[in-house]
Motif scaffolding. Structure first.
Motif, PDB file in Angstrom:
ATOM      1  N   UNK A   1       0.777  -1.354  -0.073  1.00  0.00           N
ATOM      2  CA  UNK A   1      -0.059  -0.054   0.062  1.00  0.00           C
ATOM      3  C   UNK A   1       0.938   1.284   0.142  1.00  0.00           C
ATOM      4  N   UNK A   2       2.221   0.899   0.093  1.00  0.00           N
ATOM      5  CA  UNK A   2       3.048   2.304   0.023  1.00  0.00           C
ATOM      6  C   UNK A   2       3.482   2.713  -1.365  1.00  0.00           C
TER       7      UNK A   2
ATOM      8  N   UNK B   1       2.888   3.770  -4.478  1.00  0.00           N
ATOM      9  CA  UNK B   1       2.398   5.048  -5.026  1.00  0.00           C
ATOM     10  C   UNK B   1       3.211   6.199  -4.359  1.00  0.00           C
ATOM     11  N   UNK B   2       3.191   6.247  -3.065  1.00  0.00           N
ATOM     12  CA  UNK B   2       4.270   7.060  -2.542  1.00  0.00           C
ATOM     13  C   UNK B   2       5.553   6.836  -2.689  1.00  0.00           C
ATOM     14  N   UNK B   3       5.928   5.652  -2.808  1.00  0.00           N
ATOM     15  CA  UNK B   3       7.435   5.299  -3.162  1.00  0.00           C
ATOM     16  C   UNK B   3       7.856   5.878  -4.334  1.00  0.00           C
ATOM     17  N   UNK B   4       6.811   5.586  -5.423  1.00  0.00           N
ATOM     18  CA  UNK B   4       7.504   6.412  -6.801  1.00  0.00           C
ATOM     19  C   UNK B   4       7.305   7.667  -6.886  1.00  0.00           C
ATOM     20  N   UNK B   5       6.362   8.257  -5.952  1.00  0.00           N
ATOM     21  CA  UNK B   5       6.635   9.874  -5.942  1.00  0.00           C
ATOM     22  C   UNK B   5       7.846  10.302  -5.196  1.00  0.00           C
ATOM     23  N   UNK B   6       8.614   9.353  -4.589  1.00  0.00           N
ATOM     24  CA  UNK B   6      10.012   9.699  -4.163  1.00  0.00           C
ATOM     25  C   UNK B   6      11.148   9.194  -5.032  1.00  0.00           C
TER      26      UNK B   6
ATOM     27  N   UNK C   1      13.266   3.715  -7.806  1.00  0.00           N
ATOM     28  CA  UNK C   1      13.494   3.009  -9.180  1.00  0.00           C
ATOM     29  C   UNK C   1      12.803   1.649  -9.017  1.00  0.00           C
ATOM     30  N   UNK C   2      12.477   1.170  -7.881  1.00  0.00           N
ATOM     31  CA  UNK C   2      11.601  -0.154  -7.931  1.00  0.00           C
ATOM     32  C   UNK C   2      10.882  -0.432  -6.360  1.00  0.00           C
ATOM     33  N   UNK C   3      10.132  -1.229  -6.169  1.00  0.00           N
ATOM     34  CA  UNK C   3       9.282  -1.325  -4.926  1.00  0.00           C
ATOM     35  C   UNK C   3       9.406  -3.071  -4.784  1.00  0.00           C
ATOM     36  N   UNK C   4      10.011  -3.696  -3.792  1.00  0.00           N
ATOM     37  CA  UNK C   4      10.265  -5.157  -3.636  1.00  0.00           C
ATOM     38  C   UNK C   4       9.591  -5.373  -2.350  1.00  0.00           C
ATOM     39  N   UNK C   5       8.585  -6.421  -2.636  1.00  0.00           N
ATOM     40  CA  UNK C   5       7.707  -7.006  -1.685  1.00  0.00           C
ATOM     41  C   UNK C   5       8.375  -7.783  -0.683  1.00  0.00           C
ATOM     42  N   UNK C   6       8.529  -8.077   0.516  1.00  0.00           N
ATOM     43  CA  UNK C   6       9.184  -8.979   1.185  1.00  0.00           C
ATOM     44  C   UNK C   6       8.157 -10.306   1.508  1.00  0.00           C
ATOM     45  N   UNK C   7       8.656 -11.406   1.444  1.00  0.00           N
ATOM     46  CA  UNK C   7      10.210 -11.886   1.436  1.00  0.00           C
ATOM     47  C   UNK C   7      10.673 -11.539  -0.132  1.00  0.00           C
ATOM     48  N   UNK C   8      11.715 -11.040  -0.127  1.00  0.00           N
ATOM     49  CA  UNK C   8      12.261 -10.384  -1.781  1.00  0.00           C
ATOM     50  C   UNK C   8      12.595 -11.679  -2.381  1.00  0.00           C
ATOM     51  N   UNK C   9      11.948 -11.613  -3.593  1.00  0.00           N
ATOM     52  CA  UNK C   9      12.210 -12.825  -4.730  1.00  0.00           C
ATOM     53  C   UNK C   9      13.515 -12.346  -5.585  1.00  0.00           C
ATOM     54  N   UNK C  10      14.450 -13.236  -5.501  1.00  0.00           N
ATOM     55  CA  UNK C  10      15.733 -13.061  -6.332  1.00  0.00           C
ATOM     56  C   UNK C  10      15.518 -12.503  -7.795  1.00  0.00           C
ATOM     57  N   UNK C  11      14.602 -13.037  -8.560  1.00  0.00           N
ATOM     58  CA  UNK C  11      14.173 -12.466  -9.789  1.00  0.00           C
ATOM     59  C   UNK C  11      13.855 -10.816  -9.619  1.00  0.00           C
TER      60      UNK C  11
END
Length: 246
Positions: free
Chosen positions: A85-86, A88-93, A96-106
């Protein structure tokens, strides 16, 4: 080599992400990791990394609050979070990317590829600037323009003792025992000054010709020839000492 910093309040999350980067991204050097966001702020301002992996949900200070307190933002930002849910705000900052945990290697590799592309563009951009500079001489000014009510005052750099941030304004303290208020932020004033000036603190830009003493205790801080004292931030201490001793 791309220098990166990892910030996450969960030690295991830092450990796992560091392992994945070192295992799958040989050109990424993790130069430091932090579980304390306050400590991370000073480190980023001092180390000036190429990339920052930043967790959003942290108890003492969230990731967006951390970004607001930085003076150095010239890095590629990769947001990490257990929640989506963050985004949109992340890309306003300008993440370059938004990684969801647990982080996938790809997903990590795709994010790092974006960082690589940005770094290449930055290198090419700097090379182009250097080429242009070699053909077009850079204009050097020895005065600072101070727009005031109804007029603009031009002040010689050597007459400026220090500049102090005052919200969206800057106090320009002169060697005539006077002060002019400039309707510009301190970072804008800093960009217009020459090598005699050093940003010793978020709120202070000092003309080094007026430095009388460097006091490492209780601070540290500078004593100017006027007797005034100026605080030094921890992030700027080592760089300042190198400049003063050069």
């Amino acid at each position: 080599m791309i220098r990166a910093i990892i910030i996450d309040d969960e030690f295991n999350a830092v450990k796992n992400l560091k392992w994945e980067i070192e295992s799958f991204c040989s050109d990424i050097e993790v130069c430091d990791t932090f579980t304390n966001p306050v400590e991370a702020i000073s480190a980023i301002n001092y180390l000036k990394p190429d990339c920052v992996f930043l967790d959003i949900e942290m108890p003492e200070m969230d990731g967006f609050q951390l970004l607001e307190r930085l003076t150095f933002r010239d890095f590629d930002l990769i947001i990490t979070s257990a929640y989506d849910n963050y985004a949109i705000k992340a890309f306003k900052e300008h993440a370059v990317d938004y990684l969801l945990k647990p982080i996938d290697s790809e997903d990590l590799l795709k994010a790092v590829d974006r960082v690589r592309e940005n770094q290449k563009r930055n290198v090419l951009g700097n090379q182009l600037k250097n080429i242009i500079k070699s053909y077009v001489p850079e204009k050097k000014f020895s005065r600072l323009a101070l727009p005031t009510l109804g007029k603009t005052i031009f002040v010689n750099f050597e007459d400026i003792i220090y500049c102090k941030s005052n919200g969206s304004y800057t106090e320009v303290h002169l060697n005539t025992n006077s002060m002019e208020m400039l309707s510009k932020k301190l970072k804008e004033v800093e960009a217009q000054t020459n090598d005699s000036f050093f940003r010793v603190h978020n709120s202070y830009l000092v003309n080094l010709h007026y430095v009388k003493e460097y006091v490492k205790n209780e601070g540290p801080y500078l004593v100017l020839t006027t007797g005034e004292t100026i605080p030094i931030s921890r992030a700027k201490k080592n760089e300042l000492l190198q400049v003063l001793n050069s």
